[in-house]
Design a protein around this motif. Structure first.
Motif, short mmCIF file in Angstrom:
data_model
loop_
_atom_site.label_atom_id
_atom_site.label_comp_id
_atom_site.label_asym_id
_atom_site.label_seq_id
_atom_site.Cartn_x
_atom_site.Cartn_y
_atom_site.Cartn_z
N LEU A 1 26.41 30.23 44.59
CA LEU A 1 26.40 30.57 43.16
C LEU A 1 27.28 31.78 42.87
CD1 LEU A 1 22.61 30.06 42.29
CD2 LEU A 1 24.53 28.63 41.57
N MET A 2 27.16 32.79 43.73
CA MET A 2 27.96 34.01 43.53
C MET A 2 29.45 33.73 43.70
SD MET A 2 25.80 36.35 42.69
CE MET A 2 26.78 37.84 42.84
N GLU A 3 29.78 32.80 44.59
CA GLU A 3 31.18 32.43 44.80
C GLU A 3 31.76 31.73 43.58
OE1 GLU A 3 33.65 32.09 47.94
OE2 GLU A 3 32.83 34.08 47.46
N ASN A 4 30.89 31.07 42.82
CA ASN A 4 31.37 30.28 41.69
C ASN A 4 31.11 30.95 40.34
OD1 ASN A 4 32.28 27.42 42.74
ND2 ASN A 4 30.47 28.02 43.96
N ILE A 5 30.55 32.14 40.36
CA ILE A 5 30.36 32.91 39.12
C ILE A 5 31.30 34.11 39.16
CG2 ILE A 5 28.76 34.26 37.75
CD1 ILE A 5 26.49 32.53 38.83
N HIS A 6 32.09 34.28 38.13
CA HIS A 6 33.06 35.37 38.10
C HIS A 6 32.54 36.52 37.23
CE1 HIS A 6 36.93 37.37 38.36
NE2 HIS A 6 36.86 37.55 37.02
N PHE A 7 32.37 37.68 37.88
CA PHE A 7 32.02 38.89 37.16
C PHE A 7 33.27 39.77 37.08
CE2 PHE A 7 27.88 37.72 39.03
CZ PHE A 7 27.10 37.70 37.89
N PRO A 8 33.72 40.09 35.87
CA PRO A 8 34.91 40.96 35.77
C PRO A 8 34.61 42.40 36.16
CG PRO A 8 34.02 40.49 33.59
CD PRO A 8 33.25 39.64 34.55
N GLY A 9 33.35 42.82 36.07
CA GLY A 9 32.96 44.18 36.42
C GLY A 9 32.86 45.06 35.19
N LEU A 10 31.71 45.72 35.00
CA LEU A 10 31.52 46.61 33.84
C LEU A 10 32.33 47.89 33.98
CD1 LEU A 10 27.68 46.26 33.15
CD2 LEU A 10 29.58 45.11 32.03
N TYR A 11 32.59 48.30 35.22
CA TYR A 11 33.37 49.51 35.44
C TYR A 11 34.77 49.12 35.90
CZ TYR A 11 29.23 52.46 35.10
OH TYR A 11 28.11 53.13 34.64
N GLU A 12 35.73 49.66 35.23
CA GLU A 12 37.12 49.37 35.60
C GLU A 12 37.52 50.28 36.76
OE1 GLU A 12 39.88 49.55 32.43
OE2 GLU A 12 38.83 48.07 31.18
N ILE A 13 37.96 49.65 37.84
CA ILE A 13 38.48 50.40 38.98
C ILE A 13 39.85 49.86 39.31
CG2 ILE A 13 36.20 50.96 39.91
CD1 ILE A 13 36.50 48.71 41.88
N SER A 14 40.64 50.66 40.00
CA SER A 14 42.03 50.29 40.26
C SER A 14 42.13 49.08 41.18
CB SER A 14 42.76 51.47 40.91
OG SER A 14 42.24 51.70 42.20
N PRO A 15 43.23 48.30 41.04
CA PRO A 15 43.43 47.15 41.93
C PRO A 15 43.41 47.55 43.41
CG PRO A 15 44.96 47.04 40.10
CD PRO A 15 44.29 48.37 40.01
N LEU A 16 43.91 48.73 43.71
CA LEU A 16 43.88 49.20 45.10
C LEU A 16 42.45 49.40 45.60
CD1 LEU A 16 45.59 50.10 47.52
CD2 LEU A 16 45.50 52.44 46.61
N SER A 17 41.59 49.92 44.71
CA SER A 17 40.18 50.10 45.08
C SER A 17 39.48 48.76 45.26
CB SER A 17 39.46 50.92 44.00
OG SER A 17 40.00 52.23 43.90
N VAL A 18 39.83 47.80 44.39
CA VAL A 18 39.25 46.46 44.52
C VAL A 18 39.63 45.84 45.86
CG1 VAL A 18 39.31 44.10 43.60
CG2 VAL A 18 39.14 46.04 42.04
N LYS A 19 40.93 45.95 46.21
CA LYS A 19 41.40 45.39 47.47
C LYS A 19 40.74 46.09 48.64
CE LYS A 19 45.66 44.17 47.66
NZ LYS A 19 47.14 44.16 47.76
N PHE A 20 40.61 47.42 48.55
CA PHE A 20 39.97 48.18 49.63
C PHE A 20 38.53 47.72 49.85
CE2 PHE A 20 37.08 51.77 50.48
CZ PHE A 20 37.46 52.07 51.79
N LEU A 21 37.76 47.58 48.72
CA LEU A 21 36.37 47.16 48.84
C LEU A 21 36.25 45.73 49.38
CD1 LEU A 21 34.86 48.64 45.54
CD2 LEU A 21 34.39 49.38 47.88
#
Length: 431
Positions: A127-147
């Protein structure tokens, strides 16, 4: 859930995994603080507390299942919240997949517990794989990739380390079992040597009797035994017995009862044989105590023209009469009932007298001889034994013994011996 004492291996894997989870939550606590994702920053305080408590409880826990359920619930909630606040692309929910695999390492093969956990976590992960959450907190693309890379990498590392630890523990257990098996095999070998020395029959020649005998244990120590009662070179009688069960316990019983039977045979020589067997039965019951093994057998006493015997739950012997040239299983003219050595079990022993003249022969055997199984799962049976005995009645007792032994061996072929095998050939030669 069902409570069961966890193994040392399960506790060790759980402890290592909990340490890894605690270290990760401490690290990600500071990551969220730097990223200023304050809901997750505060939630990680709860996570750190949960895993610290779990680490303290694991060494003293009577069941690892409740602790795992608590940890799994925390991880699932943590990952859902993380996806919600910082976005699906960070792959926090990948840890949910890890939770579904670990029960097979923790729960000591308890499939009934592992399968529901795996099913639930798999459904949530899909379910989590098929549900897209954009995220309430905006973080940089680099931080997204790191996480994203951090979460996937740590999940894989934890799974690999757990499997490696599990494999090491299995190898350690196998090595320990191998050592114990080798020690047990050595003990059985020693016990076999001691038993064979104790039960060994001298190759003494008897006046008027030609005797041959054979005994082969199924596994080291035999539950079959026989004993010849003699006065100098005169054969007074003998006994053949089969103790229930196999292995060391049966072998120890043979050593106990052999002396009892021998003593009672001579101490009560004026009594009929059935009376002697009653005394033997009483002594064996008393001296072996609560040991469950019992025995069947035949006790025989000879005089000039007859063989007096009592058959106690044992296969009847084969008799060959020279004058009539007939060979068959002995017909029981009287019927004894009951094995030997069973407390509070009714027995009825009675002597049977058999005319036994010069040239006559007897074959006494344990049921292991007729119950031999070959590669086709066929048993040797009574008729084949009777035929082998009939074919060899013109041989001396030693040769006849070898002939029957060869027949048994050829029939069994490469099949594993399934019981102790014993038999005795006795010929009244009249010397």
């Amino acid at each position: 859930m069902e409570s069961r004492q966890p193994s040392k291996m399960a506790k060790k894997i759980g402890f290592i995994t909990a340490i890894g989870s605690l270290i990760y939550h401490i690290f990600i606590f500071f990551v969220f603080m730097v990223l200023k994702v304050y809901p997750m920053f505060f939630y990680n305080i709860v996570s750190i507390t949960v895993f610290a408590v779990i680490l303290l409880l694991i060494p003293h826990s009577k069941s690892i299942v409740p602790l795992f359920v608590i940890a799994a619930a925390e991880i699932i909630l943590h990952q859902i919240l993380a996806d919600y606040f910082v976005g699906t692309e960070t792959n926090f929910h990948f840890f949910i997949f890890m939770v579904g695999i670990l029960p097979y390492l923790f729960f000591d093969y308890r499939i009934s517990v592992s399968i529901p956990v795996t099913t639930i976590t798999t459904i949530i992960f899909v379910l989590m794989e098929n549900i897209h959450f954009p995220g309430l907190y905006e973080i940089s693309p680099l931080s997204v990739k790191f996480l994203r890379y951090l979460n996937v990498t740590i999940s894989i590392i934890i799974i690999i380390l757990s499997i490696l630890l599990y494999t090491m523990q299995v190898a350690k257990s196998e090595n320990k079992l191998t050592g114990q098996n080798l020690m047990l095999e050595d003990e059985i070998r020693r016990a076999s040597v001691i038993q064979q020395a104790f039960l060994k029959q001298d190759e003494t020649e008897f006046e008027k009797w030609d005797v041959g005998f054979f005994n082969k244990p199924m596994a080291g120590v035999s539950g079959d035994f026989f004993d010849f009662y003699r006065t100098n070179k005169n054969l007074d009688g003998f006994g053949i017995f089969d103790v229930s069960g196999h292995g060391i316990s049966s072998g120890l019983i043979t050593m106990l009862v052999k002396n009892i039977i021998h003593q009672e045979f001579y101490n009560n020589s004026r009594l009929e044989l059935w009376e002697i067997l009653n005394k033997i039965n009483d002594r064996i019951i008393e001296e072996k105590g609560d040991v469950e093994n019992y025995l069947t057998g035949i006790l025989v006493r000879f005089n000039e023209t007859q063989a007096e015997m009592v058959i106690a739950g044992h296969p009847a012997p084969i008799i060959y009469k020279k004058n009539s040239d007939k060979c068959d299983f002995l017909s029981k003219t009287t019927e004894s009932s009951g094995a030997i050595g069973i407390a509070n079990f009714p027995t009825f022993y009675i002597s049977q007298y058999v005319d036994f003249e010069v040239g006559d022969r007897l074959l006494f055997f344990s049921d292991g001889a007729t119950d031999i199984i070959n590669e086709k799962k066929e048993s040797f049976g009574r008729e084949r034994l009777l035929e082998a005995f009939r074919e060899s009645v013109n041989m001396n007792a030693a040769s006849q013994t070898e002939y029957i032994k060869a027949k048994l061996s050829a029939f069994r072929g490469s099949a594993i011996q399934n019981d102790d095998v014993s038999f005795i050939c006795i010929n009244r030669c009249g010397k």
